[in-house]
Scaffold this active site. Structure first.
Site, PDB file in Angstrom:
ATOM      1  N   ALA A 125       1.717   5.710   0.702  1.00 27.13           N
ATOM      2  CA  ALA A 125       3.130   5.958   1.730  1.00 27.13           C
ATOM      3  C   ALA A 125       2.630   6.642   2.968  1.00 27.13           C
ATOM      4  O   ALA A 125       1.757   7.316   2.760  1.00 27.13           O
ATOM      5  CB  ALA A 125       4.343   6.512   0.924  1.00 27.13           C
ATOM      6  N   GLY A 183       1.484   3.326  -3.441  1.00 24.96           N
ATOM      7  CA  GLY A 183       2.242   2.322  -3.002  1.00 24.96           C
ATOM      8  C   GLY A 183       1.319   0.982  -2.621  1.00 24.96           C
ATOM      9  O   GLY A 183       1.635  -0.100  -2.628  1.00 24.96           O
ATOM     10  N   GLU A 191       0.592  -0.604  -5.894  1.00 31.59           N
ATOM     11  CA  GLU A 191       1.775  -1.526  -6.023  1.00 31.59           C
ATOM     12  C   GLU A 191       1.872  -2.722  -5.341  1.00 31.59           C
ATOM     13  O   GLU A 191       2.248  -3.625  -6.025  1.00 31.59           O
ATOM     14  CB  GLU A 191       3.176  -0.473  -5.832  1.00 31.59           C
ATOM     15  CG  GLU A 191       3.218   0.788  -6.763  1.00 31.59           C
ATOM     16  CD  GLU A 191       4.360   1.356  -6.392  1.00 31.59           C
ATOM     17  OE1 GLU A 191       5.657   0.806  -6.730  1.00 31.59           O
ATOM     18  OE2 GLU A 191       4.290   2.442  -6.232  1.00 31.59           O
ATOM     19  N   GLU A 227       1.003   9.860  -8.142  1.00 28.28           N
ATOM     20  CA  GLU A 227       2.147  10.241  -8.706  1.00 28.28           C
ATOM     21  C   GLU A 227       2.367  10.283  -9.995  1.00 28.28           C
ATOM     22  O   GLU A 227       3.292  10.857 -10.547  1.00 28.28           O
ATOM     23  CB  GLU A 227       3.313   9.780  -8.029  1.00 28.28           C
ATOM     24  CG  GLU A 227       3.369   8.195  -8.086  1.00 28.28           C
ATOM     25  CD  GLU A 227       2.676   7.559  -7.238  1.00 28.28           C
ATOM     26  OE1 GLU A 227       2.515   6.324  -7.458  1.00 28.28           O
ATOM     27  OE2 GLU A 227       1.630   7.886  -6.223  1.00 28.28           O
TER      28      GLU A 227
END
Length: 124
Positions: free
Chosen positions: A60, A99, A102, A122
């Site tokens: 991010a 991310g 992901e 995270e």
């Protein structure tokens, strides 16, 4: 921030958001727009998602952490890729974090360069 090129029936999307190709709102918006474009283009048979620079996607955009979430949010982008009517291939190099990982996992197939590292910071 994200460019589109074509090699025959293959669309190549390249994220170029130095220094770590962070998934900023601008990158997410451009990826969503391009995903809709290539997914609906009858001449495109497959999509390769890659990145410029030394790594795939470093996660991010930390400058957005203290702000309210802005659309499009990452789950919306991931859903566009996962539900695509044609294969999406993540071409991963360097590092794919948070991310970025992901995003790679949302693709139907992943190819990684030797020495690529993956992480979900995270998750402990």
């Amino acid at each position: 921030t994200v460019s589109l090129s074509r090699q025959g029936p293959v669309a190549i999307l390249t994220i170029d958001n130095p220094p770590v190709n962070a998934l900023s709102r601008a990158v997410r918006a451009r990826l969503c727009a391009l995903a809709e474009e290539v997914n609906s283009d009858g001449e495109v048979r497959a999509v390769v998602l890659g990145a410029a620079g030394r790594l795939f996607v470093g996660g991010a955009d930390i400058s957005e952490f203290d702000r309210p979430p802005e659309p499009p949010q990452l789950p919306e982008l991931l859903a566009l890729i996962e539900s695509a009517p044609k294969p999406w291939i993540a071409a991963i190099h360097g590092t794919a974090l948070g991310g970025g990982l992901e995003l790679a996992l949302a693709c139907h197939c992943r190819v990684a360069a030797h020495g690529t590292t993956f992480g979900l910071p995270e998750v402990t």
